[in-house]
Structures are given as C-alpha cells and as structure tokens.
Design an enzyme around this catalytic site. Structure first.
Site, mmCIF file in Angstrom:
data_model
loop_
_atom_site.group_PDB
_atom_site.id
_atom_site.type_symbol
_atom_site.label_atom_id
_atom_site.label_comp_id
_atom_site.label_asym_id
_atom_site.label_seq_id
_atom_site.Cartn_x
_atom_site.Cartn_y
_atom_site.Cartn_z
ATOM 1 N N ASP A 1 -2.049 -0.888 -4.115
ATOM 2 C CA ASP A 1 -3.082 -0.431 -5.145
ATOM 3 C C ASP A 1 -3.141 -1.595 -6.254
ATOM 4 O OD1 ASP A 1 -5.041 1.197 -6.450
ATOM 5 O OD2 ASP A 1 -3.418 1.171 -7.980
ATOM 6 N N ASP B 1 -4.485 -0.506 0.981
ATOM 7 C CA ASP B 1 -5.197 0.178 0.191
ATOM 8 C C ASP B 1 -6.560 -0.926 -0.290
ATOM 9 O OD1 ASP B 1 -5.781 2.089 -1.747
ATOM 10 O OD2 ASP B 1 -4.669 1.223 -3.431
ATOM 11 N N GLY B 2 -7.597 -0.290 -0.852
ATOM 12 C CA GLY B 2 -8.796 -0.762 -1.242
ATOM 13 C C GLY B 2 -9.219 -0.354 -2.625
ATOM 14 N N HIS C 1 -1.269 6.933 -5.553
ATOM 15 C CA HIS C 1 -0.742 6.993 -6.797
ATOM 16 C C HIS C 1 0.211 8.303 -7.044
ATOM 17 C CE1 HIS C 1 -4.005 4.228 -7.582
ATOM 18 N NE2 HIS C 1 -4.828 5.247 -7.122
ATOM 19 N N GLU D 1 -11.361 -0.103 1.709
ATOM 20 C CA GLU D 1 -10.229 0.778 2.304
ATOM 21 C C GLU D 1 -10.476 0.299 3.903
ATOM 22 O OE1 GLU D 1 -7.841 2.575 1.137
ATOM 23 O OE2 GLU D 1 -8.645 3.296 -1.015
ATOM 24 N N ASP E 1 -4.229 5.773 1.700
ATOM 25 C CA ASP E 1 -4.558 6.930 0.904
ATOM 26 C C ASP E 1 -6.192 7.194 1.106
ATOM 27 O OD1 ASP E 1 -5.696 4.948 -0.505
ATOM 28 O OD2 ASP E 1 -4.549 5.172 -2.219
#
Length: 157
Positions: free
Chosen positions: A133, A10-11, A123, A50, A73
């Site tokens: 995250d 995640d970024g 999320h 990301e 994501d």
C-alpha cells in the site's frame, strides 16, 4: 515438487480517477527470493491499479504451471475470480464491463499457472500488504508517471 510462489499486490489512486499506482511483492516460499515492483500512472482508477498489480505479478513468473497464491485486498479482483463472474463476462463479450483491456490481459496469463486468490483485509496489520500500500501510494506521487493510455483514451483525458 514445485515451490509455492506468493504474490502480494495492492493498487491505489488519488481521486479515483486520478494519479494512481500499484505495488507487488513476490516471494518463493522456503527460499530467500524476493522481488518488489511498483509503478505510477498519471490518470487511472483504483480498480485498474488493483487488477494491473495482479497481472504484472503473474506476468513476471517466467516458468509456467507454477503454484501461486495471490494475496490482495481487492474484492473487485477476488470476487471476479472466486464467484466466476469472469466466465459470464467473457461469454457476453465483456458487454458493459469496465477495464476490459485488463481483464483480457489477465485471462491471457491466468490459465498458465495454478492460482489461488486470497483476500486479505487492507490496512489491517498484514505487514506485506501494508508495505505494498505504501509503495503504491509512493509510486502514484512520482514526478514522471506512466500513461494509462487505454483508460485515458476511453475517458477523453
């Protein structure tokens, strides 16, 4: 038989552009091996973080030709690979494409493994993605952040 490696990434970035960070959770399926990394940058974008999380996750895998599933994501990353935009971009010498430095770095590692990309809704109660995250946001708030020098140079920071 090769073990399967899962890389969750995640970024994030506050302000986009602004301070950002990435996080990576790596596991070898069927073992107790886990590795967690995160890093923050003082001025960057969400898409750069990301993509960088995927790149760093893949670069950590020392043995080549591994079976890897990358969970992200980021539609930006997944669509670029699954819809094969990257081939067109490369053929056109990345003309008018953002984050060229990172896409070239990605291509240098991508063909060294057998990689599947799996998009997961961010999320949305995937505990490892949620953990990544939180780590990426925390990394972006560190006192001493790295410099995303190529991005800052190209954007006159």
């Amino acid at each position: 038989m090769r073990k399967q490696i899962h890389i969750y990434t995640d970024g994030s970035s506050k302000g986009n552009p602004g301070p950002g960070g990435y996080a990576i959770f790596i596991e070898i399926v069927g073992t107790t091996y886990r590795r967690i990394l995160s890093e923050g940058f003082r001025f960057t974008t969400n898409n750069r973080m990301e993509l960088l999380s995927v790149i760093v996750g893949l670069e950590i895998i020392a043995k080549k030709k591994q079976n890897i599933v990358v969970f992200t994501d980021s539609k930006y990353v997944v669509n670029t690979i699954q819809k094969d935009w990257i081939t067109k971009w490369k053929r056109n010498n990345f003309h008018r494409i953002k984050n060229v430095d990172l896409w070239i770095r990605f291509l240098n590692i991508f063909h060294q493994h057998f990689i599947l990309f799996q998009w997961i809704k961010g999320h949305h109660m995937n505990y490892i993605n949620d953990y990544c995250d939180r780590l990426s946001v925390k990394a972006s708030k560190k006192k001493h952040l790295k410099i995303d020098s190529i991005y800052e140079k190209n954007n006159q920071v």
